[in-house]
Enzyme design. Structure first.
Site, PDB file in Angstrom:
ATOM      1  N   TRP A 103      77.498  49.009  57.161  1.00 32.83           N
ATOM      2  CA  TRP A 103      78.368  49.184  58.482  1.00 32.83           C
ATOM      3  C   TRP A 103      79.921  49.562  58.283  1.00 32.83           C
ATOM      4  CZ3 TRP A 103      76.821  47.038  63.104  1.00 32.83           C
ATOM      5  CH2 TRP A 103      76.087  46.646  62.903  1.00 32.83           C
ATOM      6  N   ASP A 173      87.415  46.038  59.691  1.00 32.93           N
ATOM      7  CA  ASP A 173      85.942  45.014  60.637  1.00 32.93           C
ATOM      8  C   ASP A 173      86.379  43.674  60.154  1.00 32.93           C
ATOM      9  OD1 ASP A 173      83.648  44.426  61.831  1.00 32.93           O
ATOM     10  OD2 ASP A 173      82.608  46.441  61.516  1.00 32.93           O
ATOM     11  N   LYS A 197      79.490  35.703  65.509  1.00 33.60           N
ATOM     12  CA  LYS A 197      79.562  34.939  64.492  1.00 33.60           C
ATOM     13  C   LYS A 197      79.748  33.720  64.024  1.00 33.60           C
ATOM     14  CE  LYS A 197      78.324  40.080  63.201  1.00 33.60           C
ATOM     15  NZ  LYS A 197      76.935  39.955  63.190  1.00 33.60           N
TER      16      LYS A 197
HETATM   17  N1  PMP Z   1      80.162  45.379  61.871  1.00 32.39           N
HETATM   18  C1  PMP Z   1      79.933  44.095  61.599  1.00 32.39           C
HETATM   19  C2  PMP Z   1      80.442  43.911  59.892  1.00 32.39           C
HETATM   20  C3  PMP Z   1      79.062  43.354  61.265  1.00 32.39           C
HETATM   21  O1  PMP Z   1      78.103  42.691  61.044  1.00 32.39           O
HETATM   22  C4  PMP Z   1      78.353  44.434  63.289  1.00 32.39           C
HETATM   23  C5  PMP Z   1      76.992  43.233  63.559  1.00 32.39           C
HETATM   24  N2  PMP Z   1      76.325  43.015  62.629  1.00 32.39           N
HETATM   25  C6  PMP Z   1      79.139  44.940  63.649  1.00 32.39           C
HETATM   26  C7  PMP Z   1      79.808  45.897  63.251  1.00 32.39           C
HETATM   27  C8  PMP Z   1      78.599  45.422  65.396  1.00 32.39           C
HETATM   28  O2  PMP Z   1      79.049  44.132  66.052  1.00 32.39           O
HETATM   29  P1  PMP Z   1      78.182  44.730  67.781  1.00 32.39           P
HETATM   30  O3  PMP Z   1      76.985  44.011  67.185  1.00 32.39           O
HETATM   31  O4  PMP Z   1      79.617  43.453  68.117  1.00 32.39           O
HETATM   32  O5  PMP Z   1      78.596  46.010  68.451  1.00 32.39           O
END
Ligand code: PMP
Length: 362
Positions: A103, A173, A197
């Site tokens: 991520w 994040d 989440k």
């Molecule tokens: N950052 C993290 C730490 C994530 O776990 C996720 C989604 N699994 C995202 C960003 C991306 O999130 P989104 O699908 O809401 O764009």
């Protein structure tokens, strides 16, 4: 959640059963209004109250100081990968990122569309299995901000400290660990999280940002990409994701009723220990490669020594009511996401299953 199913999905993920029951009870007629929340004008008194309460409740839960704005956006955490540099560069020629997994790499790739990126530290030397200590980071004093991924949802790597960067804003994040424990918001310039989440349904993104970091987007920034617009118009420049905000608000009330984030932290520590103990006691039948201090309390990835048994493991888990345990497509293996709404009993049943499966096949 069906009470007989334990859903270990990484997100969208399990929601508190009592919250879903309340949503169901209020679905057709919210508090005698004669309308479903889905049917309400976002500018009507009913929804304005729902949104204001949601905002106050999360402010209470995280003890968010008055000089921070709470913004309700859309576009997921992924859009924040772009909005953060767009809004926070403030004329600086670079931004710094700590690379701890998949991520943070995505956040870095997106930031590179807008600016030079300095990798302050990386854990690739040891297969993305730890968070580099701050003493080993390299941060240029003229960088715009430092970005971390507080919890890597795929790698299961979680920060065990809040970096101290002096006047350089820290951005996190927090998608997969927000609300899992108390967090000293005053140590951050900006925190963002996709809702699906630990907050509520998909479609809502939460941003918590310090006042002085708002209002610096370049003049040609699209209206909907400028934090200042959300701050000024209380996240209602256009139609916000009303139903998702409503459900998130109920989740906040559920957390408050449960005893807040201190209590949640205790429960989450117990839940995580159940799984890591089962993994560690298996003498190599299962493995989790993450350094102990950085083992995620929310996402527990693990592999079986013999990957040929993966299918049998998943099939057995399904027959015991446990679903969504397959690891992320990019890394394979297994992953159990055990967010706030996963009951302790679900984690206990999974830990028991891990031991039984190892006994039968080890
Ligand atoms: N950052 C993290 C730490 C994530 O776990 C996720 C989604 N699994 C995202 C960003 C991306 O999130 P989104 O699908 O809401 O764009």
């Amino acid at each position: 959640m069906n009470q007989t199913i334990f859903n270990f999905s990484a997100g969208p993920a399990v929601l508190p059963h009592v919250v879903l029951e309340q949503v169901q009870a209020e679905l057709l007629d919210w508090h005698g209004s004669g309308m479903s929340v889905m049917e309400m004008s976002h500018r009507g008194p009913e929804f304005m109250k729902i949104a204001a309460e949601a905002e106050q409740d999360i402010r209470d839960l995280l003890d968010i100081p008055a000089n921070y704005k709470i913004l309700f956006l859309q576009g997921g955490a992924t859009l924040q990968f772009a909005m953060v540099p767009l809004n926070l560069l403030r004329g600086h020629g670079k931004a710094s990122y700590v690379q701890t997994g998949i991520w943070s790499k995505k956040a870095i790739a997106e930031a590179r569309r807008f600016t030079a990126v300095e990798i302050a530290a990386s854990n690739e030397d040891r297969h993305a299995s730890y968070v580099p200590m701050q003493a080993d980071w390299q941060v240029s004093p003229d960088t715009a901000y430092v970005h971390i991924t507080g919890n890597e949802t795929i790698g299961g790597v979680e920060f065990d400290f809040i970096p101290d960067l002096g006047d350089i804003p820290l951005v996190s994040d927090a998608s997969s660990h927000i609300l899992s424990k108390p967090m000293d918001v005053s140590r951050f310039g900006l925190i963002y999280a996709g809702a699906q989440k630990n907050i509520g349904p998909a479609g809502l993104t939460l941003v918590i940002v310090r006042d002085d970091l708002i209002g610096h987007a370049p003049a040609n920034t699209a209206t909907m990409l400028d934090y200042a617009v959300y701050a000024k118009e209380e996240s209602m420049h256009n139609t916000p994701p009303t139903f998702a905000i409503y459900v998130a608000g109920l989740v906040f009330k559920w957390l408050k009723q449960l005893g807040g984030l201190e209590k949640m932290a205790e429960i989450n520590a117990r839940k995580a220990r159940l799984l890591y103990d089962a993994i560690d006691e298996s003498r190599g039948f299962y493995a989790n490669p993450v350094e102990t201090r950085n083992r995620s309390r929310m996402n527990v990835p693990f592999t079986l020594a013999d990957a040929a048994m993966d299918e049998a493991f998943l099939k057995g888990a399904r027959s015991h009511g446990m679903i969504q345990l397959k690891g992320h497509r990019s890394v394979g293996g297994m992953r159990a996401s055990i967010y706030n709404a996963m009951p302790e009993i679900g984690v206990q049943i999974l830990a028991d299953y891990l031991r039984d499966f190892a006994r039968q096949h080890g």
